[in-house]
Design a protein around this motif. Sequence first.
Motif, short mmCIF file in Angstrom:
data_model
loop_
_atom_site.label_atom_id
_atom_site.label_comp_id
_atom_site.label_asym_id
_atom_site.label_seq_id
_atom_site.Cartn_x
_atom_site.Cartn_y
_atom_site.Cartn_z
N ARG A 1 0.86 -1.19 0.00
CA ARG A 1 0.00 0.00 0.00
C ARG A 1 0.88 1.23 0.00
O ARG A 1 1.71 1.42 0.86
CB ARG A 1 -0.89 -0.03 1.25
N LYS A 2 0.76 2.03 -0.99
CA LYS A 2 1.64 3.19 -1.08
C LYS A 2 0.95 4.45 -0.56
O LYS A 2 -0.19 4.72 -0.89
CB LYS A 2 2.10 3.46 -2.52
N THR A 3 1.70 5.16 0.22
CA THR A 3 1.14 6.41 0.75
C THR A 3 1.67 7.56 -0.07
O THR A 3 1.08 8.60 -0.17
CB THR A 3 1.56 6.62 2.20
N ASN A 4 2.81 7.35 -0.64
CA ASN A 4 3.44 8.36 -1.47
C ASN A 4 3.42 7.83 -2.91
O ASN A 4 4.39 7.28 -3.37
CB ASN A 4 4.88 8.56 -1.00
N PRO A 5 2.34 8.03 -3.57
CA PRO A 5 2.09 7.40 -4.86
C PRO A 5 3.16 7.73 -5.88
O PRO A 5 3.82 8.74 -5.80
CB PRO A 5 0.76 8.01 -5.30
N ASP A 6 3.23 6.88 -6.83
CA ASP A 6 4.24 7.03 -7.87
C ASP A 6 4.14 8.34 -8.61
O ASP A 6 3.06 8.81 -8.95
CB ASP A 6 4.09 5.89 -8.87
N THR B 1 9.92 9.68 -7.34
CA THR B 1 9.18 8.59 -6.72
C THR B 1 8.57 7.63 -7.75
O THR B 1 7.83 8.05 -8.61
CB THR B 1 8.03 9.11 -5.84
N GLY B 2 8.92 6.38 -7.63
CA GLY B 2 8.37 5.38 -8.53
C GLY B 2 9.19 5.20 -9.80
O GLY B 2 9.04 4.20 -10.50
N GLU C 1 0.21 4.79 -15.79
CA GLU C 1 0.11 5.75 -14.69
C GLU C 1 1.09 6.91 -14.90
O GLU C 1 0.76 8.07 -14.69
CB GLU C 1 0.44 5.04 -13.37
#
Lengths: 116, 116
Positions: A4-9, B12-13, B96
Amino acid sequence: MPARKTNPDFMTGVPELLILRLLSTREMYGYEIVQAIETASGEAIKLGEGVVYPALHALEEQGCLKSRRKPVNGRTRVYYIATAVGKKRLSDLTGEWRRITDAVAGIVTGAKHATV
Amino acid sequence: MPARKTNPDFMTGVPELLILRLLSTREMYGYEIVQAIETASGEAIKLGEGVVYPALHALEEQGCLKSRRKPVNGRTRVYYIATAVGKKRLSDLTGEWRRITDAVAGIVTGAKHATV
DNA sequence: GTATCATACCTTACAGTTCAAGGTATGCAA
DNA sequence: TTGCATACCTTGAACTGTAAGGTATGATAC
């Protein structure tokens, strides 16, 4: 546990960039920004107030924004607008954003980097 | 104290996306990936080993990659390659990534969203 | 008259990520 | 035997966005 990501991509730094961009043209208040980004991005990006308000405060403290309180219909709004420092910052961030996204696009698109 | 960032903007990502992309085509090992990304991105993106190795382990644990040890010149390398699950993941991540970057580009470029 | 909603501001706990720096070990060149 | 490139790995620190909550006003509906 499925990660579960809280800091999305791909979102890191984006709020700051978008907020500076919007405020580089005209004066806006927090609640308005939240909706403006949602609309302007075609629902692709939705920033919660928990992102926008802290960001506005931080940017103001850094001298990137300046604010003034303005009563509207008996309710008080806090309007922000970018300063010269903020515009410089926006310019730098935009360049950085291009650098990264161009590089990623080059690899993802399979264009490698030319006959290597 | 001038706001030292450890999680740089717009990254990020990205490591996960790039690693999956590289390993969707051919088998590679960690150390090789670090340099491949640096080269393919024209020095724009440099991932430390502290980013790549943990990412490889996590992706393997999620079933996105599979690995095999291969001795080369008396030295042992761990080669990774994307599984079907990994390719699905790559596809999702790419979509995404496009969604976000397109939206940001639309706003930053000033194209707002009028007359779309 | 009161319940509810949209406006408008704000804060906190949480979790996930990248980075920097360190640690091990081999083979090869000087 | 010193140093460097290869090749793997781990840990601590710091930052960020999210979700969820909290306050308060004005307008609308019942």
